[in-house]
Each structure stands twice: as structure tokens, then as C-alpha cells.
Design a protein around this motif. Structure first.
Motif, PDB file in Angstrom:
ATOM      1  N   LEU A 168       0.849  -1.193   0.000  1.00 44.84           N
ATOM      2  CA  LEU A 168       0.000   0.000   0.000  1.00 44.84           C
ATOM      3  C   LEU A 168       0.880   1.237   0.000  1.00 44.84           C
ATOM      4  N   ALA A 169       1.966   1.158   0.777  1.00 43.50           N
ATOM      5  CA  ALA A 169       2.891   2.289   0.845  1.00 43.50           C
ATOM      6  C   ALA A 169       3.529   2.555  -0.519  1.00 43.50           C
ATOM      7  N   VAL A 170       3.938   1.467  -1.197  1.00 44.12           N
ATOM      8  CA  VAL A 170       4.564   1.609  -2.512  1.00 44.12           C
ATOM      9  C   VAL A 170       3.582   2.217  -3.506  1.00 44.12           C
ATOM     10  N   ILE A 171       2.356   1.667  -3.509  1.00 46.18           N
ATOM     11  CA  ILE A 171       1.379   2.065  -4.512  1.00 46.18           C
ATOM     12  C   ILE A 171       0.949   3.522  -4.325  1.00 46.18           C
ATOM     13  N   TYR A 172       0.650   3.872  -3.076  1.00 44.10           N
ATOM     14  CA  TYR A 172       0.200   5.245  -2.847  1.00 44.10           C
ATOM     15  C   TYR A 172       1.359   6.225  -2.851  1.00 44.10           C
ATOM     16  N   GLY A 173       2.550   5.704  -2.594  1.00 49.20           N
ATOM     17  CA  GLY A 173       3.731   6.557  -2.602  1.00 49.20           C
ATOM     18  C   GLY A 173       3.703   7.551  -1.453  1.00 49.20           C
ATOM     19  N   GLY A 174       4.867   7.961  -1.040  1.00 52.90           N
ATOM     20  CA  GLY A 174       4.942   8.949   0.033  1.00 52.90           C
ATOM     21  C   GLY A 174       4.437   8.390   1.342  1.00 52.90           C
ATOM     22  N   ASP A 175       3.708   9.194   2.078  1.00 53.07           N
ATOM     23  CA  ASP A 175       3.234   8.782   3.391  1.00 53.07           C
ATOM     24  C   ASP A 175       1.891   8.049   3.233  1.00 53.07           C
ATOM     25  N   PRO A 176       1.894   6.738   3.420  1.00 48.25           N
ATOM     26  CA  PRO A 176       0.677   5.974   3.157  1.00 48.25           C
ATOM     27  C   PRO A 176      -0.468   6.332   4.109  1.00 48.25           C
ATOM     28  N   SER A 177      -0.123   6.768   5.329  1.00 50.81           N
ATOM     29  CA  SER A 177      -1.188   7.017   6.303  1.00 50.81           C
ATOM     30  C   SER A 177      -2.149   8.097   5.815  1.00 50.81           C
ATOM     31  N   THR A 178      -1.592   9.266   5.438  1.00 47.67           N
ATOM     32  CA  THR A 178      -2.466  10.355   5.004  1.00 47.67           C
ATOM     33  C   THR A 178      -3.165  10.001   3.705  1.00 47.67           C
ATOM     34  N   GLN A 179      -2.403   9.355   2.782  1.00 50.52           N
ATOM     35  CA  GLN A 179      -2.981   8.970   1.498  1.00 50.52           C
ATOM     36  C   GLN A 179      -4.152   8.026   1.691  1.00 50.52           C
ATOM     37  N   LEU A 180      -3.924   7.014   2.553  1.00 48.02           N
ATOM     38  CA  LEU A 180      -4.969   6.031   2.792  1.00 48.02           C
ATOM     39  C   LEU A 180      -6.187   6.675   3.424  1.00 48.02           C
ATOM     40  N   ALA A 181      -5.924   7.519   4.422  1.00 55.26           N
ATOM     41  CA  ALA A 181      -7.027   8.173   5.119  1.00 55.26           C
ATOM     42  C   ALA A 181      -7.859   8.984   4.139  1.00 55.26           C
ATOM     43  N   ALA A 182      -7.166   9.568   3.127  1.00 52.04           N
ATOM     44  CA  ALA A 182      -7.894  10.357   2.137  1.00 52.04           C
ATOM     45  C   ALA A 182      -8.654   9.460   1.170  1.00 52.04           C
ATOM     46  N   ALA A 183      -8.019   8.310   0.814  1.00 48.90           N
ATOM     47  CA  ALA A 183      -8.621   7.457  -0.222  1.00 48.90           C
ATOM     48  C   ALA A 183      -9.752   6.591   0.308  1.00 48.90           C
ATOM     49  N   LEU A 184      -9.658   6.200   1.563  1.00 43.71           N
ATOM     50  CA  LEU A 184     -10.631   5.248   2.092  1.00 43.71           C
ATOM     51  C   LEU A 184     -11.560   5.889   3.112  1.00 43.71           C
ATOM     52  N   THR A 185     -12.839   5.596   2.989  1.00 42.57           N
ATOM     53  CA  THR A 185     -13.751   5.923   4.076  1.00 42.57           C
ATOM     54  C   THR A 185     -13.672   4.768   5.059  1.00 42.57           C
ATOM     55  N   PRO A 186     -14.098   4.961   6.323  1.00 42.39           N
ATOM     56  CA  PRO A 186     -14.091   3.834   7.265  1.00 42.39           C
ATOM     57  C   PRO A 186     -14.847   2.625   6.710  1.00 42.39           C
ATOM     58  N   LEU A 187     -15.957   2.881   6.012  1.00 43.73           N
ATOM     59  CA  LEU A 187     -16.740   1.779   5.457  1.00 43.73           C
ATOM     60  C   LEU A 187     -15.929   1.002   4.415  1.00 43.73           C
ATOM     61  N   LYS A 188     -15.259   1.751   3.514  1.00 42.41           N
ATOM     62  CA  LYS A 188     -14.427   1.107   2.494  1.00 42.41           C
ATOM     63  C   LYS A 188     -13.280   0.338   3.144  1.00 42.41           C
ATOM     64  N   GLY A 189     -12.694   0.947   4.157  1.00 43.12           N
ATOM     65  CA  GLY A 189     -11.569   0.311   4.848  1.00 43.12           C
ATOM     66  C   GLY A 189     -11.991  -0.995   5.497  1.00 43.12           C
TER      67      GLY A 189
END
Lengths: 672, 152
Positions: free
Chosen positions: A594-615
Motif C-alpha cells: 500500500l505504501a509503494v502504490i500510494y507513494g509517500g506517506d501511506p497514512s495520510t494517502q490512505l485516510a484520504a482514499a478510504l472511508t471507514p466503510l471502504k476500509g
């Protein structure tokens, strides 16, 4: 016989007589573990030198009789019928000769030279039991050697007798078992028919006649090798019908009666006093460990201790190995020569090959510890107790109590848990257990959940999210068990009869040898699929040449994008699909990728890309979908069946899709 | 014909094993034949799984529904399991420690005493000298009796 000759010796005995201990003692580390063809029954072979001869020793599965009622017994019967060994070593339990002699008398009929090793003499002596070996030897017509396999006592005499038997210094007669006259007559006349066919000089015709009369399976087992057997079928059927009509019971039952009557007589004649096997110590320990109310809490404590033990000791070593391989990857990358080779090949070596081997090696500490603890539990006799305590619970999903431990340990790591299924008593339970273990929430999946839940949920809620995934895993294990029971995926369950052996102190030698063998076995059988799997995923994410691994241009991304419509109803985007693809190597890689794919800091990227429901939907999918390559290869190796292996792949994907779909769509409906 | 009573300390002799052919085969090949004596050692904490001691000395675990298919003759049972008040019983042994044996003997119950059961609700038994003795349910579970064949 000339020297430098290989002689095949098979060890046969009823369960719990110290067969493996003797086997280990004779062969040491010269062992190979495999499966008997077509079934998930372990086959152990080993070699040792004896006065210039090479002895090939075969450890036959524990069995009560050649009249097969279980797969293990079928294996033994077919082995004796199809490839009779040169000599058979039969082990008997000195404390309870009657139990063992039924098999001895049956196998002795075969005409294969045989030695009876009477094991656990130390315990028999402590109980005040005296055995008249001379009388026993005379009645059985074979050498009888008292031994204590745990301490190595009597092993030299055993080898000596084996040598004498091989060199023809002692001749083998075999015992006489008397049966009702008409039984004897029918058997002898059928034996005459067999003699006319002139087929197998190694087995006695009387032995073959009894086998054929008992069941058609014995005939089937020999048909391939000796087609002439077919001619006997009418004679067999006729004799069987006549005999069963006269006896008023089935032939296997009638024969068992004769054998055990003879055994009873032999025991009365050769042992000093009536046997009271209920040893005081076992009784006292069981009063606590199998207590009505304390039994299960104590079991759970022991399991907790084992669990903690395995991971507290194993994880640091695993991390150390991981670091080692990371260092290796880095040093290969920075090698001066690496600059002259295309980066694609360097990457292939470091991230494909070394990574793959690293994944295999990282399993070593866990597997070793797992089997050390497993053999402690098993050899001490506690395994049977645990099974007894939890049998009812497991029975409802078509398993027996022993499977519980495997499933529980699956929550640590699926791979050794699946390898451990081989100690289960029947093929049916082995297959079912293997198929539910991949739905347990192993520690690698846990890492993913902690990471994703930590990003998407508040610190107060995140633990509950992980906890709910544990509950989901329990539910799915039960549902899958019920489902497999319903569709009878692994055939009919065998009746549950489990021996509860007296407690015994495990020997260090047996325990360590076991762990060593399992590691070797894992390396031999599982490693190729794992390394291949890792390489395939690497190729997918790194082709075409020159792309950033896992980037939108890579093959994996193309695949991810093309199947994205399938995942849209689950709220999973193509980026996560690639992560899931990576997860096939090992679940913990999901986070890293996930870190590789989103690049950079995965935490902020993931938080932006995923809603809690999607997660949540993503985590449910991660929990249930296809297990990692190591687990798949373990299932393939243990089940010896592509059908079972394929089934778990399909089942995992289907269930993961269904549960994620229901959750995501349900959540959307509720307005999350 | 009787079936096995699912209670600890019940002892019975196998008359015939049938019903489930697979189970019958398995037990026969293990040397458990008609004439063998079984003793129930304990019932699993969740029920259904039963530990049985075979007279040859080995302990095996079976499921109660499979055990029930074995036809047998009850040789001994705890007093608490006695249903038939008409019969006469003989005290065979006490499934308790030394203290329990002392207590029972102080009350006038000795091994090999012939007793009759008057009331199974509060366990009133009549000892061989026609005295009425009351025992509690817990005590009745530890007094092992065998049916006396009155036809002899």
C-alpha cells in the motif's frame, strides 16, 4: 545372503506403543518424511547399517488390524499385500500384551519373518509384571526381545536377532491360531486355489485367503499387480457366503474373536499377574486436568502459554531473519557489479529471488517452535485429553476435539497449523481442518488490521474493529465447517474412538528430531511453490521493463484495473487490488505494498482514499480471501490433492467477495 | 437387554455390539469383544464424550450416542443411578477416599452388604439388618452397588 545388500524392514504396531521412538532410535537423523500415495497419511522411511547390510526401515502408520477400518490401516494392509518387506518388527506394549497380540497374530500369518519387540519393559517392571519370554517365543514361533525404546535398552539384542533372522541363523515358524473347524477348512481350501495360481512366494497362501475372505478391498489391492486374482472371485464369494451363513456373523468379526481368544490364552500363560494398567499417577493428574469445571480453563491456560511461547520466542528470531535478508538485498544492490547490470535484473534478484527465499526462511523459527510444543503436547499424552475436553464443541462442525488445537494455532500462523493436521486421526478430519484454518485471523493479517484500523478509526474504536474481525473469523470458521459437513466434502466422518494413553514424559531426542524433520519437510515440499509465487507476483508488478513497481503502468495494475469492476460493489479500488495481490506472498506485505502504490506517506494517502466503510470492507476481504502462498503450498503438500487446494482458493475468494459485498452495501444502505 | 448408563463408575459387560457396523468393526479389531467389561470413567465437561476403561486396561474416548448402541449387562452402578426399587443390591465398593469409607462404615454400610432401596428421592436404604439408613445424593453417587440376581 551376500553382504552390502539392502534389506527392507517394516515396523508395525498398534498406536501408542513407542513406535516412533524405536524408529528414531534405530535410524537417527537418516530419515525421510513423505506421504503414502494418494492419501494424507505420513510415510516415514529411514536407513541404518547393520553388520554390512543396509537396512531400509519403514515406519508403518499405527494400526489395530489388517482388516482395515481406517485409512491408516488400509495403507498398512496394501503395503503388506503389494510390497511385502523382508522382515517385520512388531512392537508390543509390555503393560498390556493382549491389546498388541491381536495384530501380532494376524501379521504373523503372513509368513514374513518377524520379530516381536516388547516395549516399555521398565514400566511393566515397575508395575510388578513378569513376562515369560521363553514361553512367549515358543508359542509365537518368532524371536521375542524385551526393550525399553525410551532408554535404548535391548536395542542391541533386537539388532542381533534381526541379523540372525536375515542370515538364516534362526528360522521363523509363526504361531498357530485355532479357529472353528469349518472356518479353518474353508480358508485352507481357498489357500489351495491360490497356491495353484503360483503368485507371490513372499506371502503365505493362508494369509492371502483370509484377507480375500475378509474384504474385496484386499483383492482389489492385489489385482493390479497380479491380474490372475480375478479368476478367484467366484470361489471367494462362494466361500464367504457359505462361511458367514454358518458362523452367523461377518468373517472379520469371527476372525477377530479367534485371534483375541488366542491372545487372551497367551497372555494368561505368559504373564505373571492380572494387569491393572490404570496407573495411579495418570488417574490423579486426570482428576485435575479433566475436571468437570477446571478442565477447560486449564486447557485454555496451557494453550495461551503455548501460543505466547511460540510467538514470544519465534517473532524476534523471525525479525532477525527478516533484517538479515533486507541487509542482503541492500548489499546486493550496492555491489559494484550491480551498476553494470540492468536494474531490472538486479531487482529481480533482490526483490524476487532473495525476497522469495527470505519468506521461506522466515517461517523456520515458528515451524520449529510450533512442532517442539506440539510434540510435547502430543507425546506427554495431553493431546488426547484436550481432544476429550473439547470434542463436543468440535463435533457440531463435523470435527473431533483434536482439531481444535490446530484451528486455535491457526490464529498464530496458518502454515504450521496446517502441517500439524497430519496428527489428526482420520482423513476426513484432516481435510476439513485444513480447509477451515485459512479463515483464522493469523498474526500476519493482524498486522494489516492494526495498521489500517489505526489509520481510519479513532484510537478508542480501533481495538474494537480488530476484535470484531476476530469474531467474524470465528463465525466464518464455524460456517465453513458446517458447510463442508453439509456437502460432505471430505466424505463420511469415521466413528470417534480415541485412545487415552497414560501420561508419559516426552524425550528430548524425539521432540528435537520431530522439529528438525518438520523443518526439512517444509523446506522440501513447500519452498518451491512459495519462491515461485513470490517471483510471479514480482514479475507482474515489475513488467513491462522499466516501470515503477506497482505503478499504474505495470502489468499488475493493468490486471487490477481490468478486474476493478468486480470489486466496485465492495468499495475496493484498483490500488487495493494490487495490495491484495501482493498479499498472496504473505499477508503482512499488504501494508508495505500500500505504501509503494500510494507513494509517500501511506497514512495520510490512505485516510484520504478510504472511508471507514471502504476500509472495513477491505479488511474483511483481506481476512477471508485466498491464503498466502505458504499456506496454499502447505495445503497442497498435506492433502496431496489439487482438488482440495483449488477448492480453498475458490472458497476463500467467494466468501471474501460475499462478506465484503454484504457489509459494504449494507453499510451504504444504512447511510455510512 | 440393557444399554450403557452414562454415569461415572457404571460397569457393564458387553453382550453384543451392533447397530453401527463401522464402530463394531473398529472395537472388535481393538480387542473389545462381547464379554469385555467396560467402566465409565468420566463424562466430558461438555457432555456427549465419554471416557471408558476397558477391562484389558486401556482407556478410550467414545461418543455417548455410539456407546448407547452397545448392548450390555450392567454389573455395577452408583446407588444414585438405581431406578428399580424392587431389586436387591449388594454394596460393592466406595468410589471415595479413606474418609468417605470411614464415614459410611460408621453409618453401618460395609462392602458386600446386601441392601434394599426404600426411597430414591432422599436415598433411604435398608441395610442387611433391616435398619433404615439415609444417605444424601452426593453420597449415593459414591456408593457403588451391583444388582443381586435373586433367581439364584
Amino acid at each position: 545372503m551376500t553382504k552390502n545388500k539392502t534389506i527392507t524392514v517394516a515396523i508395525i504396531s498398534i498406536p501408542n506403543t513407542g513406535k516412533s521412538t524405536l524408529f528414531n532410535l534405530l535410524t537417527g537423523a537418516h530419515q525421510a518424511v513423505g506421504n503414502w500415495p494418494g492419501v494424507s497419511v505420513e510415510k516415514k522411511t529411514g536407513t541404518f547399517k547393520l553388520n554390512g547390510y543396509t537396512v531400509k526401515l519403514i515406519d508403518l502408520p499405527g494400526c489395530y488390524s489388517l482388516t482395515a477400518t481406517s485409512i491408516e490401516e488400509q495403507v498398512v494392509r496394501d503395503y503388506i499385500l503389494q510390497t511385502p518387506p523382508d522382515v517385520i518388527i512388531n512392537i508390543a506394549d509390555a503393560r498390556n500384551l493382549y491389546r498388541s497380540l491381536g495384530l501380532t497374530l494376524q501379521v504373523a500369518q503372513s509368513g514374513i519373518p518377524m520379530i516381536l519387540a516388547v516395549n516399555m519393559m521398565d514400566e511393566a517392571r515397575r508395575m510388578g509384571l513378569k513376562i515369560d519370554f521363553k514361553a512367549l517365543q515358543e508359542h509365537l514361533g518368532m524371536p521375542v526381545v524385551p526393550i525399553v525404546a525410551r532408554k535404548g535398552e535391548g536395542i542391541d539384542q533386537l539388532k542381533q536377532k534381526l541379523l540372525e533372522l536375515v542370515e538364516g541363523k534362526i528360522t521363523y515358524h509363526g504361531p498357530q491360531t485355532s479357529c472353528p473347524i469349518h472356518t479353518d477348512k474353508s480358508v485352507l481350501s481357498l489357500a489351495d486355489e491360490i497356491k495353484k495360481l503360483n503368485i507371490n512366494p513372499k506371502l503365505s497362501e493362508v494369509f492371502l485367503a483370509v484377507r480375500f475372505l475378509e474384504s474385496n478391498e484386499s483383492t482389489k489391492a492385489l489385482k493390479k499387480k497380479i491380474p490372475a486374482i480375478k479368476e478367484l472371485s467366484p470361489a471367494i464369494r462362494q466361500t464367504r457366503e457359505q462361511l458367514e451363513h454358518r458362523l452367523g456373523e461377518k468373517i472379520p468379526l469371527a476372525c477377530a474373536h479367534c485371534r483375541f481368544n488366542s491372545a487372551r490364552g497367551l497372555v494368561m500363560e505368559t504373564t505373571s499377574e492380572h494387569i491393572t494398567l490404570t496407573d495411579r499417577v495418570t488417574e490423579k493428574i486426570d482428576a485435575i486436568l479433566l475436571h468437570k469445571y477446571l478442565g477447560i480453563p486449564i486447557f485454555l491456560l496451557i494453550m495461551l502459554f503455548l501460543f505466547q511461547g511460540i510467538y514470544a520466542l519465534g517473532t524476534p528470531v523471525q525479525n532477525l531473519i527478516g533484517d538479515g535478508f533486507e541487509w542482503l538485498q541492500n548489499s546486493v544492490r550496492t555491489l559494484p557489479i550491480a551498476r553494470h547490470i540492468s536494474p531490472f535484473i538486479v531487482n529481480f534478484i533482490t526483490d524476487g529471488l532473495i525476497e522469495g527465499v527470505g519468506v521461506v526462511v522466515a517461517f523456520f523459527p515458528i515451524i520449529a517452535l510450533f512442532f517442539i510444543f506440539m510434540s510435547l503436547v502430543e507425546d506427554s499424552g495431553y493431546m488426547a485429553r484436550a481432544a476429550f475436553l473439547l470434542d463436543h464443541l468440535m463435533h457440531s462442525i463435523g470435527l473431533d476435539g483434536r482439531a481444535f488445537i490446530n484451528i486455535l494455532l491457526g490464529y498464530g500462523c496458518n502454515v504450521p497449523a496446517i502441517m500439524g493436521t497430519r496428527i489428526l486421526s482420520s482423513q476426513h478430519t484432516r481435510i476439513i481442518t485444513m480447509l477451515v484454518i485459512p479463515f483464522t485471523l493469523c498474526s500476519a493479517r493482524l498486522q494489516v488490521f492494526i495498521f489500517v484500523a489505526g489509520i481510519l478509526f479513532a484510537p478508542q474504536i480501533a481495538p474494537w474493529v480488530v476484535f470484531s474481525l476476530y469474531i467474524l473469523s470465528f463465525v466464518v470458521v464455524i460456517l465453513v465447517g458446517l458447510f463442508l459437513k453439509l456437502i460432505r466434502f471430505a466424505g463420511k466422518p469415521e466413528p470417534f474412538i480415541m485412545e487415552i494413553p497414560p501420561y508419559r514424559l516426552p524425550t528430548l531426542r524425539t521432540v528435537l528430531l520431530r522439529a528438525w524433520e518438520e523443518m526439512k519437510d517444509f523446506l522440501n515440499r513447500a519452498s518451491t511453490i512459495i519462491v515461485l509465487g513470490v517471483i510471479v507476483v514480482w514479475v507482474l508488478t515489475n513488467l513491462p521493463v522499466g516501470v515503477t513497481p506497482g505503478s499504474p503502468q505495470s502489468l499488475a495494475a493493468k490486471i487490477g484495473q481490468s478486474i476493478a469492476p468486480l470489486f466496485r460493489p465492495l468499495g475496493i479500488d484498483w490500488q487495493e487490488i494490487i495490495a491484495l495481490l501482493f498479499g498472496l506472498i504473505a499477508k503482512e506485505i499488504v501494508v508495505g505494498s500500500l505504501a509503494v502504490i500510494y507513494g509517500g506517506d501511506p497514512s495520510t494517502q490512505l485516510a484520504a482514499a478510504l472511508t471507514p466503510l471502504k476500509g472495513m470492507s477491505f479488511m474483511i476481504f483481506t481476512l477471508l480471501y485466498t491464503p498466502c502462498v505458504a499456506t496454499i503450498s502447505a495445503i497442497r503438500a498435506e492433502s496431496r490433492s489439487w482438488r482440495v487446494t483449488g477448492f480453498i482458493l475458490v472458497l476463500g475468494l467467494t466468501l471474501a467477495w460475499l462478506f465484503s459485498f454484504l457489509f459494504y452495501q449494507g453499510g451504504k444502505l444504512l447511510g455510512f | 437387554m440393557e444399554t450403557v448408563l452414562m454415569l461415572p463408575n457404571v460397569e457393564c459387560k458387553i453382550i453384543s455390539i451392533d447397530g453401527n457396523r463401522q464402530l463394531a468393526n473398529r472395537l472388535t479389531q481393538m480387542g473389545v469383544l462381547p464379554g469385555s467389561v467396560l467402566r465409565i470413567v468420566r463424562i466430558g465437561p461438555l457432555g456427549r464424550t465419554v471416557e471408558v476403561l476397558i477391562d484389558q486396561g486401556e482407556s478410550i474416548a467414545l461418543r455417548s450416542e455410539e456407546l448407547r448402541k452397545i448392548k450390555c449387562k450392567i454389573l455395577a452402578l452408583p446407588l444414585a443411578a438405581v431406578k428399580d426399587k424392587q431389586k436387591t443390591y449388594r454394596v460393592r465398593n466406595f468410589a471415595g477416599g479413606w474418609g468417605f469409607i470411614q464415614k459410611m462404615q460408621a453409618r453401618g454400610i460395609f462392602p458386600s452388604d446386601i441392601i434394599r432401596i426404600k426411597e430414591t428421592d432422599g436415598y433411604e436404604i435398608i441395610s442387611k439388618d433391616s435398619r433404615l439408613i439415609r444417605v444424601g445424593r452426593g453420597e449415593a453417587e459414591k456408593i457403588i452397588v451391583e444388582p443381586v440376581d435373586e433367581t439364584l
